[in-house]
Write a protein that holds these residues in place. Structure first.
Motif, PDB file in Angstrom:
ATOM      1  N   LEU A   7      43.428  39.467  45.066  1.00 13.96           N
ATOM      2  CA  LEU A   7      44.293  39.671  44.025  1.00 13.96           C
ATOM      3  C   LEU A   7      43.194  39.194  42.635  1.00 13.96           C
ATOM      4  O   LEU A   7      43.488  40.017  41.577  1.00 13.96           O
ATOM      5  CB  LEU A   7      45.146  38.371  43.754  1.00 13.96           C
ATOM      6  N   ALA A   8      42.359  38.269  42.815  1.00 14.09           N
ATOM      7  CA  ALA A   8      41.264  38.094  41.855  1.00 14.09           C
ATOM      8  C   ALA A   8      40.330  39.307  41.659  1.00 14.09           C
ATOM      9  O   ALA A   8      40.098  39.587  40.495  1.00 14.09           O
ATOM     10  CB  ALA A   8      40.734  36.913  42.182  1.00 14.09           C
ATOM     11  N   ARG A   9      40.126  39.962  42.767  1.00 12.01           N
ATOM     12  CA  ARG A   9      39.364  41.095  42.518  1.00 12.01           C
ATOM     13  C   ARG A   9      40.032  42.169  41.582  1.00 12.01           C
ATOM     14  O   ARG A   9      39.583  42.860  40.723  1.00 12.01           O
ATOM     15  CB  ARG A   9      38.817  41.545  43.706  1.00 12.01           C
ATOM     16  N   ARG A  10      41.267  42.306  41.923  1.00 19.50           N
ATOM     17  CA  ARG A  10      42.150  43.278  41.086  1.00 19.50           C
ATOM     18  C   ARG A  10      42.146  42.868  39.700  1.00 19.50           C
ATOM     19  O   ARG A  10      42.028  43.731  38.862  1.00 19.50           O
ATOM     20  CB  ARG A  10      43.552  43.460  41.741  1.00 19.50           C
ATOM     21  N   PHE A  11      42.486  41.538  39.392  1.00 16.78           N
ATOM     22  CA  PHE A  11      42.424  41.127  38.240  1.00 16.78           C
ATOM     23  C   PHE A  11      41.102  41.424  37.408  1.00 16.78           C
ATOM     24  O   PHE A  11      41.314  41.845  36.239  1.00 16.78           O
ATOM     25  CB  PHE A  11      42.847  39.662  38.364  1.00 16.78           C
ATOM     26  N   ARG A  12      39.975  41.137  37.990  1.00 16.38           N
ATOM     27  CA  ARG A  12      38.541  41.374  37.188  1.00 16.38           C
ATOM     28  C   ARG A  12      38.621  42.851  37.053  1.00 16.38           C
ATOM     29  O   ARG A  12      37.987  43.110  36.013  1.00 16.38           O
ATOM     30  CB  ARG A  12      37.528  40.790  37.992  1.00 16.38           C
ATOM     31  N   ARG A  13      39.003  43.574  38.091  1.00 12.49           N
ATOM     32  CA  ARG A  13      38.914  45.097  37.726  1.00 12.49           C
ATOM     33  C   ARG A  13      39.721  45.516  36.493  1.00 12.49           C
ATOM     34  O   ARG A  13      39.276  46.464  35.918  1.00 12.49           O
ATOM     35  CB  ARG A  13      39.185  45.876  38.957  1.00 12.49           C
ATOM     36  N   ILE A  14      40.761  44.884  35.919  1.00 15.29           N
ATOM     37  CA  ILE A  14      41.711  45.245  35.073  1.00 15.29           C
ATOM     38  C   ILE A  14      40.868  44.576  33.894  1.00 15.29           C
ATOM     39  O   ILE A  14      40.903  45.437  32.830  1.00 15.29           O
ATOM     40  CB  ILE A  14      42.973  44.721  35.211  1.00 15.29           C
ATOM     41  N   ASP A  66      34.276  42.807  32.669  1.00 17.34           N
ATOM     42  CA  ASP A  66      33.374  41.614  32.808  1.00 17.34           C
ATOM     43  C   ASP A  66      33.884  40.316  32.576  1.00 17.34           C
ATOM     44  O   ASP A  66      34.494  40.044  31.321  1.00 17.34           O
ATOM     45  CB  ASP A  66      32.037  42.164  32.027  1.00 17.34           C
ATOM     46  N   GLY A  67      33.506  39.402  33.265  1.00 16.20           N
ATOM     47  CA  GLY A  67      33.610  37.977  32.746  1.00 16.20           C
ATOM     48  C   GLY A  67      33.873  36.836  34.027  1.00 16.20           C
ATOM     49  O   GLY A  67      33.274  37.235  35.120  1.00 16.20           O
ATOM     50  N   VAL A  68      34.548  35.766  33.933  1.00  8.11           N
ATOM     51  CA  VAL A  68      34.456  34.931  34.927  1.00  8.11           C
ATOM     52  C   VAL A  68      36.074  34.308  35.235  1.00  8.11           C
ATOM     53  O   VAL A  68      36.786  34.236  34.308  1.00  8.11           O
ATOM     54  CB  VAL A  68      33.674  33.685  34.421  1.00  8.11           C
TER      55      VAL A  68
END
Length: 107
Positions: free
Chosen positions: A88-95, A98-100
């Protein structure tokens, strides 16, 4: 298992645009429909900081100049495994790009 996902930003984080709002809306709707998403929201970057030492409690208004990053959003999710929350976190970061993000299991 419940996890709190925090989205962090700094002065270089771009402002959200219409594409981001649309993709994030679809992602939130999907997680809600599956019963994974328990709560989500944006966080005011300033906030308050409370510190205590013995009997003394001090409240300080933000923003805090020494902070390089601030939490600007959160999601509380309920999943079956750490692998599931990482996906889920990987999908969020792709949306969002870049960031943390920070992921913390709720005890």
């Amino acid at each position: 298992m419940r996890y709190l996902l925090l989205s962090l930003a700094d002065e270089n984080t771009p402002a959200p645009d219409e594409r981001l709002f649309a993709e994030m809306g679809a992602f939130i709707q999907e997680m809600s429909a599956k019963g994974i998403l328990l709560a989500t929201g944006g966080l005011e970057p300033g906030g308050l900081r409370m510190t205590s030492s013995g009997e003394e409690v001090t409240v300080t208004d933000g923003p805090f100049t020494e902070a390089k990053e601030v939490a600007v959003g959160f999601a509380l999710v309920e999943v079956r495994s750490e692998d599931e929350v990482l996906e889920l976190a990987r999908r969020f970061r792709r949306i969002v790009g870049d960031g943390v993000s920070e992921i913390r299991r709720v005890q």
